[in-house]
Every structure is written in structure tokens, then in C-alpha cells.
Design a protein around this motif. Sequence first.
Motif, PDB file in Angstrom:
ATOM      1  N   TRP A   1      -6.450  -8.896   0.626  1.00 45.13           N
ATOM      2  CA  TRP A   1      -5.857  -8.365   1.841  1.00 45.13           C
ATOM      3  C   TRP A   1      -6.380  -6.966   2.137  1.00 45.13           C
ATOM      4  O   TRP A   1      -7.042  -6.338   1.320  1.00 45.13           O
ATOM      5  N   ALA A   2      -6.017  -6.447   3.285  1.00 45.01           N
ATOM      6  CA  ALA A   2      -6.501  -5.147   3.753  1.00 45.01           C
ATOM      7  C   ALA A   2      -6.069  -3.985   2.858  1.00 45.01           C
ATOM      8  O   ALA A   2      -6.761  -2.967   2.798  1.00 45.01           O
ATOM      9  N   GLU A   3      -4.962  -4.124   2.147  1.00 48.39           N
ATOM     10  CA  GLU A   3      -4.492  -3.034   1.284  1.00 48.39           C
ATOM     11  C   GLU A   3      -5.527  -2.670   0.236  1.00 48.39           C
ATOM     12  O   GLU A   3      -5.704  -1.496  -0.113  1.00 48.39           O
TER      13      GLU A   3
ATOM     14  N   THR B   1      -2.608  -3.645 -10.099  1.00 45.48           N
ATOM     15  CA  THR B   1      -2.578  -2.381  -9.358  1.00 45.48           C
ATOM     16  C   THR B   1      -4.011  -1.897  -9.180  1.00 45.48           C
ATOM     17  O   THR B   1      -4.784  -1.871 -10.139  1.00 45.48           O
ATOM     18  N   ILE B   2      -4.332  -1.525  -7.952  1.00 45.20           N
ATOM     19  CA  ILE B   2      -5.629  -0.915  -7.667  1.00 45.20           C
ATOM     20  C   ILE B   2      -5.322   0.487  -7.168  1.00 45.20           C
ATOM     21  O   ILE B   2      -4.631   0.656  -6.166  1.00 45.20           O
TER      22      ILE B   2
ATOM     23  N   ALA C   1      -4.535   6.863  -3.070  1.00 45.20           N
ATOM     24  CA  ALA C   1      -3.762   5.694  -2.637  1.00 45.20           C
ATOM     25  C   ALA C   1      -3.656   4.649  -3.742  1.00 45.20           C
ATOM     26  O   ALA C   1      -4.481   4.602  -4.653  1.00 45.20           O
ATOM     27  N   ILE C   2      -2.609   3.817  -3.626  1.00 51.42           N
ATOM     28  CA  ILE C   2      -2.378   2.746  -4.597  1.00 51.42           C
ATOM     29  C   ILE C   2      -1.996   1.474  -3.837  1.00 51.42           C
ATOM     30  O   ILE C   2      -1.196   1.516  -2.907  1.00 51.42           O
TER      31      ILE C   2
ATOM     32  N   TYR D   1       0.853  -1.185   0.000  1.00 48.02           N
ATOM     33  CA  TYR D   1       0.000   0.000   0.000  1.00 48.02           C
ATOM     34  C   TYR D   1       0.883   1.227   0.000  1.00 48.02           C
ATOM     35  O   TYR D   1       1.897   1.278   0.706  1.00 48.02           O
ATOM     36  N   ARG D   2       0.492   2.228  -0.787  1.00 45.43           N
ATOM     37  CA  ARG D   2       1.281   3.455  -0.864  1.00 45.43           C
ATOM     38  C   ARG D   2       0.342   4.651  -1.004  1.00 45.43           C
ATOM     39  O   ARG D   2      -0.375   4.766  -1.992  1.00 45.43           O
TER      40      ARG D   2
END
Length: 187
Positions: free
Chosen positions: A175-177, A92-93, A78-79, A71-72
Motif C-alpha cells: 500500500w501507499a504507506e 514495521t517499516i 516516518a513509520i 502511517y505515522r
Amino acid sequence: MRPIPSLSVLAPALVLLASCVGPAPQRPGATPTPSAAPSRPAPAPSPQPAQPVPVATEWQYRAVAPGAWTYRPEAAGAIATFGAGGADARLTIGCDRASRRISLARSGAGQGAMTVRTSYGATSWPAVSASSGGAVAQIVAFRAASDPVLDQIAYSRGKFAVEVAGQEMLIVPAWAEVARVIEDCRG
């Protein structure tokens, strides 16, 4: 007193008794004498049963692709990227906060629709091919941050799959990201 039976009466019993005795013990170092009975040829090995044809396993029973989500946060939104150990991201989301849109970008060339499979079902989204500045080609689908299928992705039972024509199915962990990017874009 009882009379002793004659030898003619005892002979058959003695013959039977003698047949119960095993072969004479061999001396150490002596070679065994071959038996008079002809040896039978070894039975032919039975043919191996035919292996069953593999059955196509439903996506939810297949293993997830190797890799991890990262996560970034960025100024525009956010990405979350999925890939294996520092390699180019396979999925990539991203969130574009200004337009309140989520993008799903699958690496590789493709065309047409992107199908997203979750434990809730499958959804097909229109997608376009894209590449940025000589980077790896991608196929991208854009959705409004309020799209309920994004919740299905975030809350899918452990994993979800992304399919694009011309590529193998990509199964990734939920996952949570992923949920964090969606929530950041809605907030």
C-alpha cells in the motif's frame, strides 16, 4: 372380401399385445405383492478417488495476511506498521532521517537473514534480533534509503512477502504507506 384369419394365426400377436400391459392398479391401502423375481443386492459403493496432495503454492498466489497498514509521522522519521485491528504490529517499516536508513522489523523471534520477496524477485538482507523494553521480540534488517529493493517493495504488484527462518512467511499488501515512508526518508 377378405377372409378373417384364424385364431391360431392371431394367438401369437395377442400374447405379445398382452405382455405390453402394465400391472393391475392397486386399491388404496392395499399392500403390494412381492414380485417373484429375486432382488439384487445393492451395488457396493465405489471407493472415493484419492485426494491429490496439495501443491505448495507460490507466494504471489497466496492471500495477504489479515490486517492493514497505518502511517505515522514522527520527529525522527516516518513509520508504517502492518497489523490487525489495534494488535501489535506484525511488520514495521521505519525511517531514521538522521542516518537515512530504513528498518524492516518483523515481530517474533528469528535469526539470520530476512528475505524480502516482491514481484521483481527475492532479496536476502542480514538481520538482527531486537527487543525494546520488554516489548515483543523482533528481527530487524536495516537498509540505506537509496536501496533500489525498497522501490521494488513499494511498486510490487499488489503485495510483497517477508520471510525469517523459524517463522511463517508474512505476505502483506504493498500500500501507499510503505512508499510514503521510503520517500520521506529520501527527501
